[in-house]
Design a protein around this motif. Structure first.
Motif, mmCIF file in Angstrom:
data_model
loop_
_atom_site.group_PDB
_atom_site.id
_atom_site.type_symbol
_atom_site.label_atom_id
_atom_site.label_comp_id
_atom_site.label_asym_id
_atom_site.label_seq_id
_atom_site.Cartn_x
_atom_site.Cartn_y
_atom_site.Cartn_z
ATOM 1 N N ASN A 1 0.864 -1.226 -0.152
ATOM 2 C CA ASN A 1 0.023 -0.073 0.026
ATOM 3 C C ASN A 1 1.001 1.281 -0.069
ATOM 4 O O ASN A 1 2.014 1.057 0.204
ATOM 5 C CB ASN A 1 -0.833 0.032 1.118
ATOM 6 N N ILE A 2 0.238 2.424 0.035
ATOM 7 C CA ILE A 2 1.035 3.604 -0.390
ATOM 8 C C ILE A 2 1.718 4.091 0.864
ATOM 9 O O ILE A 2 2.898 4.634 0.874
ATOM 10 C CB ILE A 2 -0.033 4.719 -0.661
ATOM 11 N N ASP A 3 1.307 3.804 2.177
ATOM 12 C CA ASP A 3 1.778 3.908 3.370
ATOM 13 C C ASP A 3 3.330 3.158 3.540
ATOM 14 O O ASP A 3 4.217 3.529 4.004
ATOM 15 C CB ASP A 3 1.151 3.456 4.622
ATOM 16 N N THR B 1 -0.232 -4.615 -5.434
ATOM 17 C CA THR B 1 0.922 -4.525 -4.967
ATOM 18 C C THR B 1 2.067 -3.982 -6.001
ATOM 19 O O THR B 1 1.768 -4.240 -7.230
ATOM 20 C CB THR B 1 1.313 -5.931 -4.645
ATOM 21 N N VAL B 2 2.997 -3.549 -5.485
ATOM 22 C CA VAL B 2 4.047 -3.062 -6.458
ATOM 23 C C VAL B 2 5.520 -3.696 -5.836
ATOM 24 O O VAL B 2 5.874 -3.901 -4.762
ATOM 25 C CB VAL B 2 4.453 -1.487 -6.346
ATOM 26 N N PHE C 1 0.450 3.856 -6.825
ATOM 27 C CA PHE C 1 -0.635 3.075 -5.902
ATOM 28 C C PHE C 1 -1.804 4.434 -6.353
ATOM 29 O O PHE C 1 -3.028 4.237 -5.848
ATOM 30 C CB PHE C 1 -0.358 3.596 -4.755
ATOM 31 N N TYR C 2 -1.413 5.670 -6.973
ATOM 32 C CA TYR C 2 -2.765 6.452 -7.343
ATOM 33 C C TYR C 2 -3.500 5.723 -8.366
ATOM 34 O O TYR C 2 -4.594 6.134 -8.745
ATOM 35 C CB TYR C 2 -2.276 7.767 -7.725
ATOM 36 N N LEU C 3 -2.832 4.572 -8.956
ATOM 37 C CA LEU C 3 -3.678 3.862 -9.999
ATOM 38 C C LEU C 3 -4.644 3.011 -9.264
ATOM 39 O O LEU C 3 -4.144 2.292 -8.448
ATOM 40 C CB LEU C 3 -2.731 3.138 -10.947
ATOM 41 N N PRO C 4 -6.045 3.379 -9.329
ATOM 42 C CA PRO C 4 -6.948 2.376 -8.181
ATOM 43 C C PRO C 4 -6.927 1.020 -8.459
ATOM 44 O O PRO C 4 -7.297 0.445 -7.563
ATOM 45 C CB PRO C 4 -8.315 3.032 -8.802
ATOM 46 N N PRO D 1 9.277 6.851 -4.118
ATOM 47 C CA PRO D 1 8.311 8.031 -4.669
ATOM 48 C C PRO D 1 7.602 7.434 -6.195
ATOM 49 O O PRO D 1 6.465 7.637 -6.387
ATOM 50 C CB PRO D 1 9.414 9.022 -5.308
ATOM 51 N N LEU D 2 8.470 6.302 -6.843
ATOM 52 C CA LEU D 2 7.641 5.671 -7.789
ATOM 53 C C LEU D 2 6.402 4.900 -7.687
ATOM 54 O O LEU D 2 5.393 4.982 -8.137
ATOM 55 C CB LEU D 2 8.878 4.807 -8.628
ATOM 56 N N ALA D 3 6.636 3.926 -6.381
ATOM 57 C CA ALA D 3 5.703 3.194 -6.038
ATOM 58 C C ALA D 3 4.447 3.843 -5.515
ATOM 59 O O ALA D 3 3.379 3.538 -5.625
ATOM 60 C CB ALA D 3 6.090 2.336 -4.909
ATOM 61 N N GLN D 4 4.568 5.171 -4.683
ATOM 62 C CA GLN D 4 3.657 6.004 -4.220
ATOM 63 C C GLN D 4 2.795 6.369 -5.541
ATOM 64 O O GLN D 4 1.612 6.550 -5.386
ATOM 65 C CB GLN D 4 4.273 7.004 -3.540
#
Length: 298
Positions: free
Chosen positions: A34-36, A55-56, A48-51, A42-45
């Motif tokens: 998750n984003i936390d 998992t990244v 995560f804006y893609l709904p 910064p790339l993974a964050q």
């Protein structure tokens, strides 16, 4: 400045796609649920804006994404690939790695292989994302490391995979005389930050692999053979500095043809040992469908 390109590669899990870059992205391996958890990436964050992103995964030269069921990859994969290209080419940070500003010490050690003409030089870092084999200096034009190794008059062939280089020598030299020289040369090569294989060659390899996956429709038996080779045979072969590739299956004769690379190619004992070992395994696991395995040198 590096120019990034992305190749989309399918995985065994239909919910996960790999987006392979033509340059290495990070030294370590990272997984974010998750984003936390993605505070250091910064790339993974941004992803995560893609709904639909569940998992990244970020490792070596690729970004892996697991999706939620709200979309199918065919509907969004091209847009994701384009977003990654734009992000990477903008020079934005991928993962803020601890000690990333420090030069990584390179160590290289030599391992003997079952083939007396081949020595395996193992690095403490990943040097290539896939297998590469060079039979001569002309084939090595897109590999700075292989090209340099061919300037040693005793070097006959070069094979690379993951974190090692297998060097095949001519009989004119003994390993006792040249082992240390090659080991130090390879260590110094990577210590200077040089790439084993040019980014264009890696991208071409990725594209070829993807095209083969798209164009080749293996029958169920061939796919089963490939899966067995991948799971049970390749790891053992790689530990000896070599590689094995499935070439074909002839249902009428029950013949399986495989290609041996690296230390396995031309080895006095490996052709017989591997042929019979693989043959026994496939017969035990697949019964009467398999009658013979033919091992060819790459």
């Amino acid at each position: 400045m590096k120019e990034y390109n992305i190749t989309v590669v399918a995985t065994n899990n239909p919910k996960i796609l790999k987006f392979e870059a033509n340059h290495f992205l990070v030294k370590g391996q990272y997984e974010y649920k998750n984003i936390d958890e993605a505070k250091d990436s910064p790339l993974a964050q941004q992803l995560f804006y893609l709904p639909f992103v569940k998992t990244v995964y970020i490792a070596s030269n690729f970004v892996g994404l697991e999706r939620f069921d709200i979309v199918e990859w065919d509907d969004v994969k091209n847009e994701v690939a384009q977003q990654l290209v734009e992000y990477l080419n903008a020079g934005e940070p991928i993962v803020i790695e601890e000690g990333s500003d420090k030069k990584q010490p390179i160590t290289v050690y030599a391992e003997v292989t079952p083939n007396p003409a081949v020595m395996k030089f193992v690095c403490n870092k990943r040097i290539v994302p896939a297998t590469f084999e060079f039979k001569n200096i002309d084939e090595a034009k897109n590999s700075p490391l292989a090209s340099a190794l061919f300037h040693f008059p005793f070097v006959k062939e070069v094979f690379m995979d993951e974190n090692y280089v297998s060097v095949t020598k001519y009989e004119v030299a003994d390993w006792e005389e040249v082992n240390m020289q090659l080991r130090e040369f390879i260590r110094d090569f990577f210590s200077e930050g040089k790439e084993a294989v040019a980014a264009e060659a890696i991208q071409k390899s990725n594209a070829t692999k993807q095209q083969q996956q798209t164009e080749t429709n293996y029958d169920d038996t061939s796919q089963q053979i490939i899966d067995i080779l991948e799971e049970y045979v390749k790891p053992a072969v790689a530990s000896d500095g070599g590689n094995i590739q499935f070439q074909s299956y002839e249902a009428e004769s029950g013949t399986v043809s495989v290609i041996l690379q690296g230390a396995c190619s031309g080895c006095p004992s490996s052709t017989f040992t591997l042929k019979n070992g693989i043959e026994t395994m496939l017969k035990n696991m697949m019964g009467d469908k398999i009658r013979e395995v033919v091992a060819l040198n790459g």
